[in-house]
Design a protein around this motif. Structure first.
Motif, PDB file in Angstrom:
ATOM      1  N   ARG A  91       0.757  -1.320  -0.006  1.00 35.65           N
ATOM      2  CA  ARG A  91      -0.015   0.067   0.003  1.00 35.65           C
ATOM      3  C   ARG A  91       0.782   1.331  -0.164  1.00 35.65           C
ATOM      4  O   ARG A  91       1.697   1.310   0.743  1.00 35.65           O
ATOM      5  N   PHE A  92       0.350   2.219  -0.555  1.00 36.86           N
ATOM      6  CA  PHE A  92       1.165   3.639  -0.832  1.00 36.86           C
ATOM      7  C   PHE A  92       0.730   4.543   0.166  1.00 36.86           C
ATOM      8  O   PHE A  92      -0.355   5.371  -0.007  1.00 36.86           O
ATOM      9  N   ASP A  93       1.100   4.461   1.785  1.00 40.88           N
ATOM     10  CA  ASP A  93       0.428   5.194   2.678  1.00 40.88           C
ATOM     11  C   ASP A  93       0.867   6.655   2.906  1.00 40.88           C
ATOM     12  O   ASP A  93       0.089   7.397   3.206  1.00 40.88           O
ATOM     13  N   GLY A  94       2.148   6.646   2.247  1.00 42.29           N
ATOM     14  CA  GLY A  94       2.770   7.997   2.660  1.00 42.29           C
ATOM     15  C   GLY A  94       2.698   8.962   1.177  1.00 42.29           C
ATOM     16  O   GLY A  94       1.604   8.968   0.761  1.00 42.29           O
ATOM     17  N   HIS A  95       3.786   9.069   0.963  1.00 41.55           N
ATOM     18  CA  HIS A  95       3.932   9.617  -0.559  1.00 41.55           C
ATOM     19  C   HIS A  95       5.283   9.325  -1.043  1.00 41.55           C
ATOM     20  O   HIS A  95       5.924   8.476  -0.476  1.00 41.55           O
ATOM     21  N   ILE A  96       5.681   9.546  -2.379  1.00 42.86           N
ATOM     22  CA  ILE A  96       6.879   9.136  -2.832  1.00 42.86           C
ATOM     23  C   ILE A  96       8.037   9.660  -2.331  1.00 42.86           C
ATOM     24  O   ILE A  96       8.091  11.014  -2.423  1.00 42.86           O
ATOM     25  N   VAL A  97       8.762   8.945  -1.931  1.00 37.72           N
ATOM     26  CA  VAL A  97      10.038   9.322  -1.192  1.00 37.72           C
ATOM     27  C   VAL A  97      11.137   8.538  -1.691  1.00 37.72           C
ATOM     28  O   VAL A  97      11.411   7.384  -1.784  1.00 37.72           O
ATOM     29  N   GLN A  98      12.163   9.427  -2.003  1.00 38.66           N
ATOM     30  CA  GLN A  98      13.512   8.588  -2.842  1.00 38.66           C
ATOM     31  C   GLN A  98      14.597   8.080  -1.724  1.00 38.66           C
ATOM     32  O   GLN A  98      15.459   7.329  -2.182  1.00 38.66           O
ATOM     33  N   GLY A  99      14.492   8.896  -0.569  1.00 41.23           N
ATOM     34  CA  GLY A  99      15.742   8.587   0.469  1.00 41.23           C
ATOM     35  C   GLY A  99      17.005   9.419  -0.221  1.00 41.23           C
ATOM     36  O   GLY A  99      18.149   8.941   0.362  1.00 41.23           O
ATOM     37  N   HIS A 100      16.816  10.296  -0.951  1.00 42.38           N
ATOM     38  CA  HIS A 100      17.593  11.357  -1.341  1.00 42.38           C
ATOM     39  C   HIS A 100      17.353  12.699  -0.816  1.00 42.38           C
ATOM     40  O   HIS A 100      16.946  13.423  -0.899  1.00 42.38           O
ATOM     41  N   VAL A 101      18.384  13.026   0.569  1.00 38.23           N
ATOM     42  CA  VAL A 101      18.055  14.206   1.476  1.00 38.23           C
ATOM     43  C   VAL A 101      18.508  15.298   0.400  1.00 38.23           C
ATOM     44  O   VAL A 101      19.524  15.493  -0.060  1.00 38.23           O
ATOM     45  N   ASP A 102      17.591  16.385   0.528  1.00 35.57           N
ATOM     46  CA  ASP A 102      17.780  17.508  -0.131  1.00 35.57           C
ATOM     47  C   ASP A 102      18.835  18.515   0.531  1.00 35.57           C
ATOM     48  O   ASP A 102      19.633  19.248   0.080  1.00 35.57           O
ATOM     49  N   CYS A 103      18.394  18.459   1.808  1.00 32.56           N
ATOM     50  CA  CYS A 103      18.936  19.373   2.842  1.00 32.56           C
ATOM     51  C   CYS A 103      18.863  19.046   4.189  1.00 32.56           C
ATOM     52  O   CYS A 103      17.975  18.178   4.655  1.00 32.56           O
ATOM     53  N   ILE A 104      19.442  19.837   5.125  1.00 31.83           N
ATOM     54  CA  ILE A 104      19.089  19.818   6.438  1.00 31.83           C
ATOM     55  C   ILE A 104      18.493  20.948   6.835  1.00 31.83           C
ATOM     56  O   ILE A 104      18.540  22.020   6.303  1.00 31.83           O
ATOM     57  N   ALA A 105      17.735  20.915   8.020  1.00 22.73           N
ATOM     58  CA  ALA A 105      17.038  21.813   8.534  1.00 22.73           C
ATOM     59  C   ALA A 105      17.109  21.972  10.022  1.00 22.73           C
ATOM     60  O   ALA A 105      17.288  20.996  10.771  1.00 22.73           O
ATOM     61  N   GLU A 106      16.879  22.990  10.407  1.00 27.81           N
ATOM     62  CA  GLU A 106      16.920  23.401  12.209  1.00 27.81           C
ATOM     63  C   GLU A 106      15.386  23.466  12.548  1.00 27.81           C
ATOM     64  O   GLU A 106      14.802  24.290  12.020  1.00 27.81           O
ATOM     65  N   CYS A 107      15.309  22.679  13.853  1.00 30.06           N
ATOM     66  CA  CYS A 107      13.807  22.979  14.518  1.00 30.06           C
ATOM     67  C   CYS A 107      14.004  24.027  15.254  1.00 30.06           C
ATOM     68  O   CYS A 107      15.184  24.339  16.142  1.00 30.06           O
ATOM     69  N   VAL A 108      13.205  25.246  15.180  1.00 30.11           N
ATOM     70  CA  VAL A 108      13.115  26.408  15.669  1.00 30.11           C
ATOM     71  C   VAL A 108      12.015  26.290  16.699  1.00 30.11           C
ATOM     72  O   VAL A 108      11.968  27.514  17.478  1.00 30.11           O
ATOM     73  N   GLY A 109      11.217  25.311  16.733  1.00 33.79           N
ATOM     74  CA  GLY A 109      10.247  25.510  17.875  1.00 33.79           C
ATOM     75  C   GLY A 109       9.197  24.317  17.741  1.00 33.79           C
ATOM     76  O   GLY A 109       8.954  23.744  17.030  1.00 33.79           O
ATOM     77  N   VAL A 110       9.101  24.093  19.037  1.00 31.74           N
ATOM     78  CA  VAL A 110       7.892  22.609  19.164  1.00 31.74           C
ATOM     79  C   VAL A 110       6.903  23.474  20.008  1.00 31.74           C
ATOM     80  O   VAL A 110       7.170  23.792  21.258  1.00 31.74           O
TER      81      VAL A 110
END
Length: 194
Positions: A91-110
């Protein structure tokens, strides 16, 4: 290809540097089911199994991978979101993911939303998220809210919070981002016709 639906959280039990490469050994229940040469997403980064036994396996990251991801920040005991490649009859429950990271991001708030959580991120990349579109954070398929230039947020339900490494993220945490593949192709096309 992956879907961004996390199967298991693995524990990093060994880190070995060899020239410019790093070998990561992960303890995971799924280890006995893996085979050498199999692709596996680790926090959204596709890595190949190079050796294994019944309760752990090893993958290798080259410098190109280390330069574009948060893998060099991993420490012994790090909790990693794991997903095997999608089966052709699955089943395709998520979305198309290649496993190729485009960049990193910083969490700025939770933000605690009294039953769910809102995580906000900033990043530096040419890509942009789309409001209510898909994004992969540490391998987890999520829906974008508050999309802006170089920033966005996602909201997390309790199940996702508990069954991924989102429960460990804090302001300042660095995560792997893979933008939606359709959005990337559309953006590239629009840039070419301008």
């Amino acid at each position: 290809m992956f879907t961004g639906i996390i199967e298991e959280i693995g524990e990093l039990v060994s880190i070995e540097k060899e020239q410019s490469n790093i070998h990561f050994t992960v303890k995971a229940d799924m280890s006995s089911e893996l085979k050498v040469d199999q692709s596996l997403a680790h926090n959204g980064c596709c890595l190949t199994v190079v050796s294994k036994d019944d309760n752990q396996y090893t993958v290798t990251a080259i410098q190109e991978t280390l330069d574009k991801t948060n893998l060099e920040d991993w420490e012994l005991g790090s909790q990693l979101n794991l997903e095997r490649c999608m089966k052709a009859d699955g089943r395709f429950d998520g979305h198309i993911v290649q496993g190729h990271v485009d960049c990193i991001a910083e969490c700025v708030g939770v933000e605690d939303l009294n039953g769910s959580w809102k995580f906000s991120f900033i990043y530096e990349a040419a890509h942009r998220t789309v409001e209510k579109g898909s994004v992969t954070i540490n391998g987890t398929s999520l829906t974008v809210v508050d999309s802006a230039e170089n920033s966005f947020s996602v909201c997390i339900i309790p199940y996702t919070y508990k069954h991924t490494n989102f429960h460990e993220l804090r302001a300042g945490s660095i995560v792997n981002i893979e933008f939606d593949i359709f959005g990337k192709y559309i953006q590239r096309y629009l840039n070419q016709i301008r």
